[in-house]
Design a protein around this motif. Structure first.
Motif, mmCIF file in Angstrom:
data_model
loop_
_atom_site.group_PDB
_atom_site.id
_atom_site.type_symbol
_atom_site.label_atom_id
_atom_site.label_comp_id
_atom_site.label_asym_id
_atom_site.label_seq_id
_atom_site.Cartn_x
_atom_site.Cartn_y
_atom_site.Cartn_z
ATOM 1 N N SER A 21 39.075 8.402 12.527
ATOM 2 C CA SER A 21 38.815 9.331 11.423
ATOM 3 C C SER A 21 39.813 9.180 10.288
ATOM 4 O O SER A 21 39.530 9.536 9.151
ATOM 5 N N GLY A 22 41.007 8.651 10.610
ATOM 6 C CA GLY A 22 42.045 8.588 9.591
ATOM 7 C C GLY A 22 42.865 9.862 9.502
ATOM 8 O O GLY A 22 43.693 10.008 8.603
ATOM 9 N N TYR A 65 46.407 28.814 -2.662
ATOM 10 C CA TYR A 65 46.042 27.408 -2.474
ATOM 11 C C TYR A 65 44.552 27.321 -2.172
ATOM 12 O O TYR A 65 43.946 28.292 -1.731
ATOM 13 N N ALA A 66 43.964 26.173 -2.422
ATOM 14 C CA ALA A 66 42.532 26.014 -2.167
ATOM 15 C C ALA A 66 42.277 24.763 -1.343
ATOM 16 O O ALA A 66 42.994 23.762 -1.440
ATOM 17 N N ASP A 67 41.243 24.849 -0.560
ATOM 18 C CA ASP A 67 40.826 23.859 0.422
ATOM 19 C C ASP A 67 39.752 22.973 -0.201
ATOM 20 O O ASP A 67 38.893 23.454 -0.933
ATOM 21 N N VAL A 68 39.782 21.656 0.075
ATOM 22 C CA VAL A 68 38.724 20.818 -0.486
ATOM 23 C C VAL A 68 37.936 20.021 0.538
ATOM 24 O O VAL A 68 37.267 19.063 0.180
ATOM 25 N N GLY A 69 37.973 20.423 1.788
ATOM 26 C CA GLY A 69 37.290 19.596 2.764
ATOM 27 C C GLY A 69 35.813 19.878 2.991
ATOM 28 O O GLY A 69 34.955 19.076 2.630
ATOM 29 N N PRO A 70 35.484 21.021 3.613
ATOM 30 C CA PRO A 70 34.119 21.213 4.104
ATOM 31 C C PRO A 70 33.085 21.167 2.987
ATOM 32 O O PRO A 70 31.958 20.729 3.215
ATOM 33 N N ALA A 71 33.470 21.586 1.796
ATOM 34 C CA ALA A 71 32.534 21.503 0.671
ATOM 35 C C ALA A 71 32.100 20.057 0.475
ATOM 36 O O ALA A 71 30.953 19.778 0.150
ATOM 37 N N LEU A 72 33.020 19.128 0.700
ATOM 38 C CA LEU A 72 32.684 17.717 0.545
ATOM 39 C C LEU A 72 31.845 17.218 1.704
ATOM 40 O O LEU A 72 30.872 16.487 1.528
ATOM 41 N N SER A 99 40.879 19.592 4.311
ATOM 42 C CA SER A 99 40.553 19.918 5.699
ATOM 43 C C SER A 99 39.178 19.350 6.002
ATOM 44 O O SER A 99 38.396 19.064 5.091
ATOM 45 N N SER A 100 38.898 19.166 7.287
ATOM 46 C CA SER A 100 37.544 18.742 7.662
ATOM 47 C C SER A 100 36.650 19.957 7.866
ATOM 48 O O SER A 100 35.439 19.864 7.727
ATOM 49 N N GLY A 101 37.248 21.103 8.223
ATOM 50 C CA GLY A 101 36.422 22.258 8.563
ATOM 51 C C GLY A 101 35.519 21.975 9.748
ATOM 52 O O GLY A 101 34.552 22.706 9.981
ATOM 53 N N ALA A 102 35.848 20.915 10.496
ATOM 54 C CA ALA A 102 34.951 20.444 11.556
ATOM 55 C C ALA A 102 34.989 21.351 12.780
ATOM 56 O O ALA A 102 35.962 22.061 13.030
ATOM 57 N N ARG A 103 33.899 21.266 13.552
ATOM 58 C CA ARG A 103 33.774 22.096 14.749
ATOM 59 C C ARG A 103 32.764 21.478 15.694
ATOM 60 O O ARG A 103 31.645 21.182 15.314
ATOM 61 N N SER A 136 31.813 15.530 13.004
ATOM 62 C CA SER A 136 32.117 16.357 11.838
ATOM 63 C C SER A 136 33.546 16.119 11.351
ATOM 64 O O SER A 136 33.815 16.197 10.153
ATOM 65 N N HIS A 137 34.459 15.794 12.284
ATOM 66 C CA HIS A 137 35.814 15.444 11.848
ATOM 67 C C HIS A 137 35.795 14.126 11.069
ATOM 68 O O HIS A 137 36.426 13.976 10.026
ATOM 69 N N VAL A 138 35.051 13.155 11.605
ATOM 70 C CA VAL A 138 34.986 11.840 10.958
ATOM 71 C C VAL A 138 34.365 11.960 9.561
ATOM 72 O O VAL A 138 34.903 11.447 8.583
ATOM 73 N N VAL A 139 33.238 12.642 9.512
ATOM 74 C CA VAL A 139 32.515 12.758 8.253
ATOM 75 C C VAL A 139 33.360 13.493 7.215
ATOM 76 O O VAL A 139 33.451 13.075 6.055
ATOM 77 N N GLY A 140 34.005 14.582 7.642
ATOM 78 C CA GLY A 140 34.876 15.316 6.721
ATOM 79 C C GLY A 140 35.955 14.421 6.148
ATOM 80 O O GLY A 140 36.217 14.433 4.935
#
Lengths: 360, 360, 360
Positions: free
Chosen positions: B90-91, B268-275, B301-305, B310-314
């Protein structure tokens, strides 16, 4: 690269039967009914530029020719011939036509004939209720006639449409109003009502939507420029009842409409008029709708009314934006070409055929 | 051109331990818990397409292969091995994991082991309060135990998280509720409460956030699809107290979240799950977040679950969008390359390391 | 490809007369008045990067040079010379300057001289009311003096501006408050008011706007980060009275401001500061404003204040975004070149000249 099939326009109105001068044409182009600001013209809008781009060549002129030359050519051909040329070149093979109030617009079969296309009727709920009120003497008679009229409309029409949208806030109330409240609202409305008076009572509008939901026909809701998330409660309350809700228009809140379509299985979103109004900027708006909405939940419409130019512009801008956006995603490797073709077909026609039960 | 370092995922959950069939996998992909609309599938979404793009090659398949082939290969490898292959590619080198409620998800150390990465705990405030309520007999005992539990969590966890978001409007009230109001709300909630009942009282939710603010640990607030500007008052009331607020999710209101991050030094603001949810459209969403937010205020963040996909894609979508957006700005001359590399490192990992006090 | 003429900046303030150190410069860059978050700097924002890109070369440095080097060079030239070099290279030939409160900012003629440009005064309504309150002993005197002051300002200024925006909700009320309510509000406000106290009473703010509307001068309304659709009722109530409303700022709600400009003939929208703040992302924001607004309804401004760098950045980003967006549309065939040049001239200068009655 992506080839969109012929389109199903799941919401439009007919076209004008009368010749138009430059001023009347411009007023229809503006869409608001009012005059442009002093020193400005509605031709200086994305829609105005799009008409000159897409429609001028269909009447044998060069793209972007001056408005006066376009109008002269249109008059030369006559309203009937120019309308036929435009509609038949729009790429739309099926029109779902909101029929009321007719004014000077073509009927469903007239629209079909002009466009050499299929056409089906959409019944406008508010107009139906106003017509029932014109002919019902008592609260009881009104309510019985209204239910019968809505169910009758659902038998013949492919969809019911509610144009009141989000303007009367309580009409977006989640739950159906109780019978006592409805009777009281009907009584207030009928009392001293002049024939033809418009329905704006939020309780009655809500009641009307719930009768529509009971028919099982897709219910189109005009959200206009309001935030469709105001309909979240109504969407939650109608989930699982077997009736689909289709959100119409929705720009600048198209992302919110797409989100609602992702959150509820029976909610669908429209991607046409937002594109027609944004013209050269349509690809961005379409890409934003495609961010969150499942691809089976977006439906093309022209949202056109009066000018056949609006049907053409709605269809051409949609097709170009779709092919552009999906083509870029294929080029970037984000999508494969087979998926892009399939999604183009879904949004252009397949989703509408499935939701409205049209033959493929 | 821009090279993003390995990522700190500042909000995710663990991965499922159980094998998944096509139907269960699709339900997790949809994320809403419900079924897709008739005639549609959750694979026909940006997330579905992104899984086929990014994850299929990691399991030895060609990108964009059909869902059924992907699921067959996944079962062939087994849930453990496919999870390892996905997470390790996932990186992401550090996961901050929201641990509750566990369900069938991997714990913090299990997630670390599966991903060969660092992992740290995030404590979910509402769950903590529900657990305290399950074991506290009186209002006084509940309040004392709650304060102790939150402060204890703050000692061991890297962050506290509040998932109630903006759903219970009064919970976004600017000021801390008074002791009388809190005691009354606790009394009402404990009275006849079945064990495990969820916390939805806005006064208690607000009280809970204020205890969290008092600990000094970063407080994550899930804004979901709501407008984060509703938190302006709370942000103003907590400014200067030494505790950072991190807004999670926020699409389609990501621009508003970015604006709030520009208006308050501790927001602060998150930019993961929206992407992750917008897939091929992610670059536009990320560019919009980067319009107004100071670059030190955005965190990946990935926001994955559940699905390691979902972690990879995020992570992959974020990295590609970031490199694409910043690369374009460098090509246009708007930014210099050194700045772009620096900002990529900040959003990918550096800001999270600083805010959560992680070793670099 | 598209060549924008010199700009009319229809809303800005003057520039600082004092030398600035790195810290003071950064505080002005941030714009919020507060300090940046620990571990971050306001130079790491789109505006910060844009200053290094556009302004450094104007002072003889390479683009994107470090902030410290830029500030050193600025001090070396001195505040007067660097201000002159910057303003004169901004591409702005006419400034409309909001003159109050002056603080340490250049006056209208000083700004004109520094920039070798034309400059005209905009009068700030709230400040005018506060000055009248400082010198009026009774409710009756205040009301008479206020009306006289606003009408006097309208004789000499090119526009009136209301900075209270949408912060005091009732101030966006559609209808003018009645005389009794106004007198009561004045009484409450004057009673025990310390000299210089700010006007925040929504009834008085509404009254003030209605006096302004009566003068016929364009009325600028600062919408800030709020949703301009909250002004729909006020817009409807003032339609046809012969006074134009110009919505200032409006990001992240710029699409809503553009929509309002399309819905009312007397409403105009500003496209400057949203671009200045979003820097490398400005082309997207500008394209979004150009989706719905009739092209005769958008006006450039820098929204600049204090730092002459903000005037430069506002103008340069606008020009580059405009030429980029329109150039792309011409390349795609959506617009013809002649239209693009004409629209560029309208948004850059022509619309402002017409709305504010400036010589061409």
């Amino acid at each position: 690269m992506i080839d969109t099939p012929s389109l199903v326009d799941h919401y439009c109105r007919g076209v004008l039967r009368t010749e138009l001068g430059l001023g009347t044409f411009e007023a229809h182009l503006g869409g608001t009914g009012g005059a442009p600001a002093p020193g400005t013209t509605f031709f200086d809008t994305q829609t105005g530029f799009a008409v000159r781009r897409w429609c001028a060549p269909l009447l044998g002129l060069e793209a972007h020719c001056p408005p006066a030359r376009y109008l002269a050519r249109r008059r030369e051909l006559g309203v009937l011939e120019s309308g036929r040329r435009l509609l038949r070149a729009s790429g739309i093979s099926t029109y779902l036509v909101d029929t009321g109030p007719p004014g000077d617009l073509t009927s469903v079969p007239e629209t079909a004939a002009a466009g050499m296309a299929d056409a089906h009727e959409i019944v406008r709920l508010e107009l139906l209720a106003e017509q029932v009120a014109d002919t019902s003497g008592t609260v009881g008679a009104f309510l019985a006639n209204l239910a019968e009229a809505v169910h009758g409309a659902a038998d013949s029409a492919v969809a019911l449409t509610s144009v009141a949208g989000l303007r009367h806030h309580a009409s977006a109330a989640p739950e159906a109003p109780g019978p006592g409240g409805v009777r009281a609202a009907v009584g207030r409305w009928l009392d001293g009502r002049p024939p033809g008076a418009r329905l704006t009572d939020p309780v009655l509008l809500s009641h009307l939507r719930w009768i529509a939901v009971a028919t099982g026909r897709p219910l189109q809701i005009h959200v206009g420029a309001g935030d469709p998330l105001a309909l979240s409660g109504f969407a939650a309350a109608t989930e699982g009842l077997g009736t689909d809700l289709v959100l119409l228009h929705g720009c600048p809140y198209h992302r919110h409409a797409a989100y609602l379509a992702s959150a509820f299985p029976h909610v669908y979103a429209d991607v046409g008029p937002a594109l027609a109004r944004t013209g050269a900027g349509a690809a961005s708006v379409l890409a934003e709708a495609l961010e969150r909405a499942p691809f089976g939940k977006l439906l093309f419409s022209s949202g056109a009314r009066g000018l056949p130019e609006s049907h053409v512009v709605g269809a051409r801008i949609f097709r170009e934006a779709l092919e552009g956006v999906l083509g870029n995603w294929v080029r970037d490797g984000a999508w494969c070409r087979a998926d892009a073709r399939r999604v183009a077909g879904m949004v252009a026609a397949g989703n509408a055929r499935r939701v409205y039960g049209l033959a493929g």
